[in-house]
Motif scaffolding. Structure first.
Motif, PDB file in Angstrom:
ATOM      1  N   PHE A  26      18.991  14.984   9.807  1.00 22.41           N
ATOM      2  CA  PHE A  26      18.268  14.239   9.416  1.00 22.41           C
ATOM      3  C   PHE A  26      19.521  13.468  10.818  1.00 22.41           C
ATOM      4  CE2 PHE A  26      17.241  14.813   5.003  1.00 22.41           C
ATOM      5  CZ  PHE A  26      16.222  14.205   5.202  1.00 22.41           C
ATOM      6  N   LEU A  27      18.296  12.466  11.010  1.00 24.91           N
ATOM      7  CA  LEU A  27      18.947  11.354  12.879  1.00 24.91           C
ATOM      8  C   LEU A  27      18.531  10.514  11.994  1.00 24.91           C
ATOM      9  CD1 LEU A  27      17.228  14.066  15.337  1.00 24.91           C
ATOM     10  CD2 LEU A  27      19.140  14.472  14.546  1.00 24.91           C
TER      11      LEU A  27
ATOM     12  N   GLY B  56      26.080   8.258  22.044  1.00 25.75           N
ATOM     13  CA  GLY B  56      25.854   8.050  21.104  1.00 25.75           C
ATOM     14  C   GLY B  56      24.442   6.740  20.500  1.00 25.75           C
ATOM     15  N   SER B  57      24.270   7.490  20.582  1.00 28.39           N
ATOM     16  CA  SER B  57      22.517   6.985  20.721  1.00 28.39           C
ATOM     17  C   SER B  57      21.591   7.436  19.213  1.00 28.39           C
ATOM     18  CB  SER B  57      21.658   7.171  22.037  1.00 28.39           C
ATOM     19  OG  SER B  57      21.561   6.585  22.908  1.00 28.39           O
ATOM     20  N   VAL B  58      22.300   8.972  19.162  1.00 30.47           N
ATOM     21  CA  VAL B  58      21.734   9.891  18.197  1.00 30.47           C
ATOM     22  C   VAL B  58      22.498   9.858  17.338  1.00 30.47           C
ATOM     23  CG1 VAL B  58      20.589  11.673  17.148  1.00 30.47           C
ATOM     24  CG2 VAL B  58      19.264  10.575  18.949  1.00 30.47           C
ATOM     25  N   SER B  59      22.998  10.283  15.912  1.00 31.02           N
ATOM     26  CA  SER B  59      23.155  10.611  14.775  1.00 31.02           C
ATOM     27  C   SER B  59      23.026  11.544  13.915  1.00 31.02           C
ATOM     28  CB  SER B  59      25.075  10.596  14.876  1.00 31.02           C
ATOM     29  OG  SER B  59      24.007   9.077  14.012  1.00 31.02           O
TER      30      SER B  59
ATOM     31  N   THR C 260      15.593   9.580  10.543  1.00 36.11           N
ATOM     32  CA  THR C 260      14.269  10.710  10.407  1.00 36.11           C
ATOM     33  C   THR C 260      14.380  12.497  10.329  1.00 36.11           C
ATOM     34  OG1 THR C 260      13.209   9.468  11.922  1.00 36.11           O
ATOM     35  CG2 THR C 260      11.938  11.528  12.070  1.00 36.11           C
ATOM     36  N   GLU C 261      13.850  12.581   9.483  1.00 42.88           N
ATOM     37  CA  GLU C 261      14.196  14.483   9.117  1.00 42.88           C
ATOM     38  C   GLU C 261      13.510  14.824   9.981  1.00 42.88           C
ATOM     39  OE1 GLU C 261      13.750  17.482   5.913  1.00 42.88           O
ATOM     40  OE2 GLU C 261      12.995  15.571   5.656  1.00 42.88           O
ATOM     41  N   VAL C 262      13.888  16.009  11.183  1.00 45.07           N
ATOM     42  CA  VAL C 262      13.888  16.348  11.659  1.00 45.07           C
ATOM     43  C   VAL C 262      13.825  18.031  12.103  1.00 45.07           C
ATOM     44  CG1 VAL C 262      14.145  15.318  13.974  1.00 45.07           C
ATOM     45  CG2 VAL C 262      15.759  15.953  13.337  1.00 45.07           C
ATOM     46  N   PRO C 263      13.183  18.962  12.734  1.00 45.58           N
ATOM     47  CA  PRO C 263      13.110  20.999  12.098  1.00 45.58           C
ATOM     48  C   PRO C 263      14.694  21.037  13.429  1.00 45.58           C
ATOM     49  CG  PRO C 263      10.857  20.171  13.874  1.00 45.58           C
ATOM     50  CD  PRO C 263      11.881  19.071  13.869  1.00 45.58           C
ATOM     51  N   ASP C 264      14.942  21.861  12.431  1.00 45.85           N
ATOM     52  CA  ASP C 264      16.626  22.283  13.019  1.00 45.85           C
ATOM     53  C   ASP C 264      16.511  22.861  15.176  1.00 45.85           C
ATOM     54  OD1 ASP C 264      17.340  22.237  10.712  1.00 45.85           O
ATOM     55  OD2 ASP C 264      16.670  24.412  10.145  1.00 45.85           O
TER      56      ASP C 264
END
Length: 101
Positions: free
Chosen positions: A2-3, A47-50, A28-32
């Motif tokens: 999850f992101l 730092g835009s995505v964690s 959002t759930e994203v693939p590995d």
């Protein structure tokens, strides 16, 4: 995985050219495979995505390290204020009326 994204981004799978979009402010759930995209690595460094699991794990670790007790608050009584006495103001009209009597 999850992101949480602070920006709208699109991650591309190099094998299939599939693009996964994440919107600003969404979890959002994203693939590995997204973790292997260079854009993902740059966005994490900026730092835009964690990842949500990382934050949850850090919170769990902090919680187990230091148990914090909630402070007990005693009820505070508000002071009772006595009303001030009303002082009657005199005017020239009321003074004339009292003089005549």
């Amino acid at each position: 995985m999850f992101l949480f994204s602070k920006k709208a981004l699109g991650f591309r799978n190099p094998n299939t050219n599939e693009i996964i979009y994440v919107r600003k402010g969404d979890v959002t759930e994203v693939p590995d495979w997204v973790a292997h995209d260079p854009l993902f690595k740059w966005a994490v460094a900026e730092g835009s995505v964690s990842t949500v699991e990382q934050k949850a794990q850090v919170a769990v670790e902090k919680k187990t390290e230091e148990p914090v007790e909630a402070p007990v608050e005693e009820p505070v009584e508000a002071p009772v204020e006595e009303p001030e006495p009303v002082v009657k103001k005199t005017t020239s009209r009321t003074r004339k009326a009292t003089v005549k009597e």
